[in-house]
Motif scaffolding. Sequence first.
Motif, PDB file in Angstrom:
ATOM      1  N   GLU A  16     -72.279 -78.923  40.708  1.00 12.94           N
ATOM      2  CA  GLU A  16     -73.120 -79.614  39.740  1.00 12.94           C
ATOM      3  C   GLU A  16     -72.687 -81.070  39.665  1.00 12.94           C
ATOM      4  OE1 GLU A  16     -75.762 -78.634  37.840  1.00 12.94           O
ATOM      5  OE2 GLU A  16     -75.734 -76.815  39.065  1.00 12.94           O
ATOM      6  N   PRO A  17     -73.630 -82.010  39.590  1.00 11.83           N
ATOM      7  CA  PRO A  17     -73.252 -83.425  39.535  1.00 11.83           C
ATOM      8  C   PRO A  17     -72.335 -83.721  38.345  1.00 11.83           C
ATOM      9  CG  PRO A  17     -75.615 -83.199  39.898  1.00 11.83           C
ATOM     10  CD  PRO A  17     -75.092 -81.829  39.569  1.00 11.83           C
ATOM     11  N   SER A  39     -77.794 -90.461  44.902  1.00 12.98           N
ATOM     12  CA  SER A  39     -78.893 -90.004  45.754  1.00 12.98           C
ATOM     13  C   SER A  39     -78.532 -88.736  46.508  1.00 12.98           C
ATOM     14  CB  SER A  39     -79.299 -91.113  46.730  1.00 12.98           C
ATOM     15  OG  SER A  39     -78.291 -91.337  47.695  1.00 12.98           O
ATOM     16  N   GLN A  40     -77.234 -88.526  46.744  1.00 11.29           N
ATOM     17  CA  GLN A  40     -76.774 -87.317  47.420  1.00 11.29           C
ATOM     18  C   GLN A  40     -76.509 -86.164  46.443  1.00 11.29           C
ATOM     19  OE1 GLN A  40     -73.865 -87.619  50.519  1.00 11.29           O
ATOM     20  NE2 GLN A  40     -74.511 -89.652  51.163  1.00 11.29           N
ATOM     21  N   GLY A  41     -76.788 -86.399  45.165  1.00 12.08           N
ATOM     22  CA  GLY A  41     -76.637 -85.340  44.176  1.00 12.08           C
ATOM     23  C   GLY A  41     -75.211 -85.072  43.757  1.00 12.08           C
ATOM     24  N   ILE A  42     -74.337 -86.052  43.967  1.00 12.68           N
ATOM     25  CA  ILE A  42     -72.915 -85.856  43.664  1.00 12.68           C
ATOM     26  C   ILE A  42     -72.587 -86.233  42.226  1.00 12.68           C
ATOM     27  CG2 ILE A  42     -70.571 -86.624  44.251  1.00 12.68           C
ATOM     28  CD1 ILE A  42     -71.557 -86.996  47.128  1.00 12.68           C
ATOM     29  N   VAL A  43     -73.179 -87.344  41.745  1.00 10.21           N
ATOM     30  CA  VAL A  43     -72.859 -87.824  40.401  1.00 10.21           C
ATOM     31  C   VAL A  43     -74.111 -88.293  39.670  1.00 10.21           C
ATOM     32  CG1 VAL A  43     -70.507 -88.577  40.977  1.00 10.21           C
ATOM     33  CG2 VAL A  43     -72.397 -90.205  41.163  1.00 10.21           C
ATOM     34  N   GLN A  44     -73.971 -88.331  38.349  1.00  6.72           N
ATOM     35  CA  GLN A  44     -74.792 -89.147  37.480  1.00  6.72           C
ATOM     36  C   GLN A  44     -73.866 -90.260  37.005  1.00  6.72           C
ATOM     37  OE1 GLN A  44     -75.745 -86.135  34.595  1.00  6.72           O
ATOM     38  NE2 GLN A  44     -77.588 -85.477  35.701  1.00  6.72           N
ATOM     39  N   ALA A  45     -74.416 -91.377  36.539  1.00  7.79           N
ATOM     40  CA  ALA A  45     -73.529 -92.488  36.213  1.00  7.79           C
ATOM     41  C   ALA A  45     -73.913 -93.182  34.921  1.00  7.79           C
ATOM     42  CB  ALA A  45     -73.501 -93.503  37.354  1.00  7.79           C
ATOM     43  N   ILE A  46     -72.873 -93.624  34.223  1.00  5.99           N
ATOM     44  CA  ILE A  46     -73.013 -94.505  33.069  1.00  5.99           C
ATOM     45  C   ILE A  46     -72.453 -95.855  33.498  1.00  5.99           C
ATOM     46  CG2 ILE A  46     -72.414 -94.903  30.649  1.00  5.99           C
ATOM     47  CD1 ILE A  46     -71.896 -91.870  30.417  1.00  5.99           C
ATOM     48  N   LEU A  47     -73.301 -96.863  33.512  1.00  4.56           N
ATOM     49  CA  LEU A  47     -72.915 -98.194  33.964  1.00  4.56           C
ATOM     50  C   LEU A  47     -72.637 -99.075  32.755  1.00  4.56           C
ATOM     51  CD1 LEU A  47     -75.669 -98.653  36.714  1.00  4.56           C
ATOM     52  CD2 LEU A  47     -73.387 -97.636  36.962  1.00  4.56           C
TER      53      LEU A  47
END
Length: 303
Positions: A16-17, A39-47
């Motif tokens: 799961e990301p 894009s590869q489904g590895i992470v979601q991000a908070i910038l």
Amino acid sequence: MVKKIHEILEKAQQMEPMTIAVACAQDEEVLLAVEEARSQGIVQAILIGNVEEIISIAEVHSINLRLYTCINVLDIKEAARLAVELVATGKAQILMKGILDTSVILQAALDKEVGLRSGNILSHVAVFDLSSHYHKLLLVTDVAMNIAPDIHIKQQIIENAVEVAKALELINPKVAILCAKEKVDAKMGATIDAAKLQMMNEQGEIKHCIICGPLALDVAVSKASAQLKNINHTVAGDADILVCPTIEAGNILYKCLVFLTDAQSAGVIVGAKAPIVLTSRADSAQTKLNSIALSVLLAGNYA
């Protein structure tokens, strides 16, 4: 067992990301690596950082910021503190350094109020895929954090590296304590530490690995050299983890492998309550992506 760098990415894609909090995310190379990981489904991000600059970079590279959470924080120290706080409170599982000094993000990570202290020291672990030069992944530590570690810090450096090995499904990794020679020499403190660390391992004080030291680099990674020198230890010529005596030795070895070979690599800071991605500006975009994927595997073990 993970045997190649690309398998780290593949394994991370099967999970799961994870959510990664990026401090001072207004950095082109960091944003590109995070976007590729997303894009590869590895992470979601908070910038977190200067959102105006983040938008400018995103527009150039057609990054859809609607797929991210962006938080406008202009002060560098405040951005680092907020990123750490998001990880400490479970809103993110991984911390990543953007365009700020390493000392600033580490100061925030070690803050007694909102930081990620675990009681252990922090150390850097690099993972190398040396292709035709070595028959498996090779972990190198510590190349970036601890300047002149004493034997107690070396023990924790080993334990941190063993955690990374565990994330790579490597059970009971073989640990070589690197020195300039294989015999204990009273004039060379690193050899004394190495012998003690091997004894601590044999007595059960350092667990979940097999330690041999002192070992020169050639004996640690070459069966032929080990045979020539008549060293028959199971670690000789088959090391999984190389423990460097000082930061200078580690940094030189790391950069030799990066710049003078065709190695693929990843790196992560371990020892905190969550993995920290702390790549150098000189690291390639692929190395940054590999490092994010490695941190995902580690975060999965922390959970």
